[in-house]
Design an enzyme around this catalytic site. Structure first.
Site, short mmCIF file in Angstrom:
data_model
loop_
_atom_site.label_atom_id
_atom_site.label_comp_id
_atom_site.label_asym_id
_atom_site.label_seq_id
_atom_site.Cartn_x
_atom_site.Cartn_y
_atom_site.Cartn_z
N LYS A 150 0.84 -1.20 0.00
CA LYS A 150 0.00 0.00 0.00
C LYS A 150 0.88 1.25 0.00
O LYS A 150 0.69 2.15 -0.80
CB LYS A 150 -0.88 0.01 1.24
CG LYS A 150 -1.62 1.33 1.47
CD LYS A 150 -2.49 1.31 2.68
CE LYS A 150 -1.79 1.72 3.93
NZ LYS A 150 -1.53 3.15 4.10
N ASN A 151 1.87 1.27 0.87
CA ASN A 151 2.66 2.49 1.04
C ASN A 151 3.69 2.71 -0.05
O ASN A 151 4.36 3.74 -0.08
CB ASN A 151 3.30 2.53 2.43
CG ASN A 151 2.23 2.80 3.50
OD1 ASN A 151 1.08 3.07 3.16
ND2 ASN A 151 2.61 2.68 4.75
N ARG A 192 -4.83 10.22 4.66
CA ARG A 192 -3.82 11.27 4.87
C ARG A 192 -2.80 11.31 3.74
O ARG A 192 -2.19 12.33 3.47
CB ARG A 192 -3.10 11.00 6.18
CG ARG A 192 -3.93 11.13 7.40
CD ARG A 192 -3.04 10.96 8.55
NE ARG A 192 -1.69 11.37 8.20
CZ ARG A 192 -1.30 12.62 7.99
NH1 ARG A 192 -2.21 13.57 8.06
NH2 ARG A 192 -0.08 12.91 7.68
N CYS A 221 -5.46 11.91 12.66
CA CYS A 221 -6.15 10.62 12.59
C CYS A 221 -6.00 10.00 13.97
O CYS A 221 -5.42 10.60 14.88
CB CYS A 221 -5.56 9.74 11.50
SG CYS A 221 -3.92 9.17 11.89
N ARG A 228 -0.56 14.28 13.09
CA ARG A 228 -0.09 14.09 11.72
C ARG A 228 0.10 15.42 10.97
O ARG A 228 -0.45 15.64 9.92
CB ARG A 228 -1.02 13.17 10.95
CG ARG A 228 -1.42 11.88 11.63
CD ARG A 228 -0.27 10.91 11.81
NE ARG A 228 0.27 10.43 10.57
CZ ARG A 228 -0.22 9.39 9.88
NH1 ARG A 228 -1.31 8.80 10.29
NH2 ARG A 228 0.35 9.00 8.76
N ASP A 236 4.55 0.60 12.04
CA ASP A 236 3.38 -0.08 11.46
C ASP A 236 3.31 -1.54 11.86
O ASP A 236 2.33 -2.21 11.58
CB ASP A 236 3.39 0.03 9.93
CG ASP A 236 3.15 1.45 9.48
OD1 ASP A 236 3.34 1.74 8.29
OD2 ASP A 236 2.79 2.29 10.33
N ARG A 271 -8.74 -0.82 4.61
CA ARG A 271 -7.97 0.29 4.03
C ARG A 271 -6.57 -0.18 3.65
O ARG A 271 -5.96 0.30 2.72
CB ARG A 271 -7.83 1.44 5.06
CG ARG A 271 -8.99 2.38 5.14
CD ARG A 271 -8.58 3.61 5.91
NE ARG A 271 -7.36 4.18 5.35
CZ ARG A 271 -6.49 4.90 6.05
NH1 ARG A 271 -6.70 5.13 7.33
NH2 ARG A 271 -5.41 5.40 5.47
#
Ligand code: EPZ
Length: 422
Positions: free
Chosen positions: A22-23, A93, A117, A122, A309, A401
């Site tokens: 994802k990132n 974000r 969040c 953030r 994470d 997500r």
């Protein structure tokens, strides 16, 4: 929103494939704004954050095609509106990653402040301060960042006060399109930053120092018009599977990994007593659980340190260790919300500031719990798998997500999980 009903304890077995990162996918998708021709992506994971990113690009005027079965995405970056609106950015974000490419390519951007969040405020002040040093005029009004290039984008030396992943990514986009040299000091070394930089280099950008705290970018733009890029595997999903295997005491084979990006995570789980073999050049992890796990002291840190994470996932696994563990969350100011949920299952954890102290081993008893943020939701599913009885994890939107149908992958390994609408 959906909820997951999990019957535990679950013993799993078999093979699982890690999806695209994802990132990595998010910054690479926003990079399409820098191009004139279409950009093709392979191995894009099926996630809500991808939906949101494509929606943001479409609102800017881009055409997008997404084959959710093959994982191919094609972006036609016909940008007409240099705006990333609040109703999309508030959901994700990483919408802040529209800022760099729009400024770099079009000299203007109106991007909503992401807002906080669950895990923290953030802020994006480091992004803004860095852009100003490259000649971008930036005003923040009514919840939006208004950025305009007056004259030319000129390279400069930037020192980030703190390592920022998306801050580094935004400056890569802009440095590539600026005139002259941009030097990033205290830059993020995360593999996702390297993947973006290597992609830009494959399109003609001159970048050195990727993966180190000092990145040098010689401006001058990009040469390729219609590139293709394959999204690398998700190192956090891979680490989550290692935690699941050890915690459920299951023998799992995890495929489509890149273990070279997981050294701190693998070292921690091995120190606990897990046996993890790296096979096929590090693309396969073969996990053998242990009956007894040792406690650890873990501190999250920027790459190559232990990733924030993965904090919730290892904290949950440490509830099974024989003795006292401590986990220090050094990146975000509020990333222990999963602790209260784990305590409802019987976890013995105390949080004092940014330090969690865990006593183990405990026997988890199933109960209704609630997901609060993306990675924490994965640790709650893991906790449900090792709890006796039924655990209902609500607000599973957070899980969707960032993980491509984790429940379906778990059921294929023998877990008893039902997804229900709530
Ligand atoms: C990226 O977020 C990841 N998101 C996060 O993953 C990850 O947890 C985080 O990096 C840290 O590794 C994406 O890549 C899309 P930061 P990012 O800027 O870039 C402070 C997930 O679950 N800071 O590296 O937003 C900030 O408050 C997500 O996939 C400022 O103060 O994180 C934090 O304490 C969660 N001002 C620290 O720096 C700024 O301008 C690191 O934040 C920027 C950051």
């Amino acid at each position: 929103m959906d909820a997951l009903i999990i019957e535990g304890p679950s013993r799993l077995s078999g093979k699982v494939e890690v999806s695209g990162s994802k990132n990595s996918a998010l910054p690479l998708l926003f990079a399409s704004i820098l191009f004139d021709g279409k950009v093709t992506y392979e191995n894009i994971p099926r996630l809500w954050d991808i939906e949101t990113t494509l929606k943001l690009l479409e609102l800017m005027g881009c055409r997008t095609e997404w084959n959710k079965t093959s994982g191919q995405v094609v972006i036609f970056p016909e940008v007409t509106k240099k705006v990333a609106p609040y109703d999309q950015v508030k959901k994700m974000r990483a919408g802040i990653l529209a800022l760099g490419p729009l400024v770099a390519k079009y000299g203007e951007a109106k991007v909503s402040l992401p807002g906080g969040c669950a895990i923290g405020a953030r802020p994006v002040n480091y992004h803004i301060e860095a852009l100003r040093k490259l000649g971008v005029s930036v005003e923040v009004e009514e919840g939006y960042i208004h950025a305009t290039v007056k004259g030319k984008l000129v390279g400069n030396e930037i020192l980030f006060p703190e390592v920022t992943v998306t801050g580094t990514e935004n400056l890569l986009y802009v440095g590539v399109m600026a005139e002259g040299v941009t030097l990033l000091q205290n830059a993020a070394c995360e593999p996702e930053v390297v993947a973006l930089g290597e992609f830009l280099k494959s399109c003609g950008a001159k970048i050195t120092g990727l993966g180190t705290p000092t990145i040098k970018i010689e401006g001058g733009g990009l040469k390729t018009s219609s590139p293709t890029v394959v999204i690398p595997p998700d190192r956090i999903e891979a680490g989550t599977w290692v935690a699941i295997a050890l915690a459920t005491r299951s023998f799992l084979e995890i495929n489509h990994c890149d273990s070279s990006q997981m050294t701190s995570v693998l070292a921690a789980f091995r120190q606990m007593g897990g046996k993890i073999e790296e096979l096929n050049g590090g693309t396969t992890l073969k996990v053998t659980p242990s009956e007894k796990y040792s406690p650890l002291h873990i501190e999250t840190a920027p790459y190559p340190g232990f990733p924030t994470d993965m904090q919730a996932q290892i904290l949950t696994t440490l509830c099974l260790a024989e003795g006292r563990s401590t986990v220090v969350e050094s990146i975000f100011e509020n990333r222990f919300m999963h602790v209260a949920e784990l305590q409802r299952l019987g976890a013995k954890i105390e949080v004092n500031g940014n330090v969690a102290t865990i006593e183990g081993p405990v026997d988890f008893q199933g109960a209704p719990i609630m997901a609060t943020d993306l990675r924490a939701s994965a640790c709650l599913v893991l906790a449900g798998l090792i709890s006796k009885g039924t655990t209902r994890v609500s607000r599973i939107y957070h899980l969707d997500r960032g993980y491509q149908r984790l429940d379906e992958k778990l059921c294929r390994l023998g877990a008893k999980i039902t997804r229900v609408a709530e």
